[in-house]
Motif scaffolding. Sequence first.
Motif, short mmCIF file in Angstrom:
data_model
loop_
_atom_site.label_atom_id
_atom_site.label_comp_id
_atom_site.label_asym_id
_atom_site.label_seq_id
_atom_site.Cartn_x
_atom_site.Cartn_y
_atom_site.Cartn_z
N HIS A 1 2.42 1.63 -3.59
CA HIS A 1 1.19 1.90 -4.41
C HIS A 1 1.07 3.89 -4.29
CE1 HIS A 1 -2.75 2.81 -6.25
NE2 HIS A 1 -2.32 1.84 -6.90
N ASP A 2 0.95 4.12 -3.03
CA ASP A 2 0.49 5.29 -2.94
C ASP A 2 1.92 6.46 -3.23
OD1 ASP A 2 -1.84 4.94 -1.68
OD2 ASP A 2 -0.92 5.14 0.30
N LYS B 1 3.67 9.69 -10.27
CA LYS B 1 3.00 9.53 -11.74
C LYS B 1 2.11 10.89 -11.75
CE LYS B 1 -0.33 6.80 -14.72
NZ LYS B 1 -1.08 5.44 -14.46
N ASN B 2 1.17 10.92 -10.73
CA ASN B 2 0.21 12.08 -10.93
C ASN B 2 0.80 13.52 -10.64
OD1 ASN B 2 -1.61 10.15 -11.66
ND2 ASN B 2 -2.18 9.82 -9.48
N GLU C 1 0.77 -1.44 -0.19
CA GLU C 1 -0.05 0.08 0.01
C GLU C 1 0.84 1.39 -0.07
OE1 GLU C 1 -3.79 1.67 2.52
OE2 GLU C 1 -2.74 0.32 3.25
N LEU D 1 1.80 6.45 -7.16
CA LEU D 1 0.88 7.45 -7.48
C LEU D 1 1.14 8.74 -7.50
CD1 LEU D 1 -2.53 5.97 -6.42
CD2 LEU D 1 -1.81 6.11 -8.66
N ASP E 1 4.37 1.75 -13.24
CA ASP E 1 2.88 2.19 -13.34
C ASP E 1 2.18 1.44 -12.24
OD1 ASP E 1 0.34 2.65 -13.65
OD2 ASP E 1 0.42 2.32 -15.91
N PRO E 2 1.89 2.07 -11.16
CA PRO E 2 1.32 1.51 -10.17
C PRO E 2 -0.02 0.54 -10.40
CG PRO E 2 1.06 3.92 -9.86
CD PRO E 2 1.86 3.62 -11.09
N ASP E 3 -0.70 1.24 -11.39
CA ASP E 3 -1.99 0.50 -11.85
C ASP E 3 -1.88 -0.75 -12.47
OD1 ASP E 3 -3.36 2.77 -10.76
OD2 ASP E 3 -3.16 3.86 -12.65
N ARG E 4 -0.55 -1.23 -12.76
CA ARG E 4 -0.56 -2.54 -13.54
C ARG E 4 -0.81 -3.55 -12.65
NH1 ARG E 4 1.31 -2.60 -18.92
NH2 ARG E 4 1.25 -0.49 -19.82
N GLY E 5 -0.80 -3.59 -11.11
CA GLY E 5 -0.77 -4.60 -10.52
C GLY E 5 0.40 -5.37 -9.88
#
Length: 282
Positions: free
Chosen positions: A35-36, A42-43, A32, A39, A94-98
């Motif tokens: 991932h944060d 990335k953002n 977690e 993000l 890319d954190p959205d790739r899992g």
Amino acid sequence: MTQALAFPVPNPLGNIDQYVQAVNRYPLLTEEQEHDLALRLKNDNDLDAARQLVLSHLRLVVSIARNYLGYGLPHADLIQEGNIGLMKAVKRFDPDRGVRLVSFAIHWIKAEIHEYIVRNWRLVKIATTKAQRKLFFNLRSLRGEGSSLSPEDVQGIAGKLGVKPEEVVEMETRFAGGEVAIDRGSDEDDERMAPIDWLADDSAEPVEVLATAQAERLADEGLKGALASLDERSRNIVARRWLVEDNPATLHELAAEYGVSAERIRQIEAKAMQKMRLALSA
């Protein structure tokens, strides 16, 4: 959003052992937290998040670099090259790739170390294609410890790695060839012949002595002239990296000294070497 762990700003370290101890003290991230942070990078292009992601994975680079010590290159430089690969992985993650960053970063770390080894290891002359590089980095594990390759083994490895059988044989010969001392050791029997006893010494001929002295003088003057064409920082970097016999400076050490990234030091070094080559060929 989960609060990420606090990472202190790393200080310059004196040797590789201190560095390894220091990176092992950086805390690991939970999925977690990772991932944060990813993000935020990335953002928001959050550089502090990138720093925490890099620092938490430095121990991974040390572990991977240790597997390449058999190629005769400095451990510190292998780690530094791996760190560059880690930074590239963090930038592209890319954190959205899992997937976890560790799985993604391994490829980039190894790729950077492989490139460094191929550029610097003097025996690697046939590793020019992707398939040949794969042969170079996999042959040791495929052949097994202390075993020689049979014709069937050669054919099998060539088929698996997509290279010619003769390339497998040549690389195996490079790996298996041992070094032979040219001179007798101090404790050897004086009556025992050594390879040096079979070689003719042409260096004492007057013509050879003069030619050698002139070549050394021209090379020394050419090197001095090429170094003089560089600015002070570039000259110091080249001298510290290439012109000292004991403990040449690493990219990491010079980066800490000048307060820039290791990648910047490598860029300065490459530009300086190119300028020196042009000066020597003029």
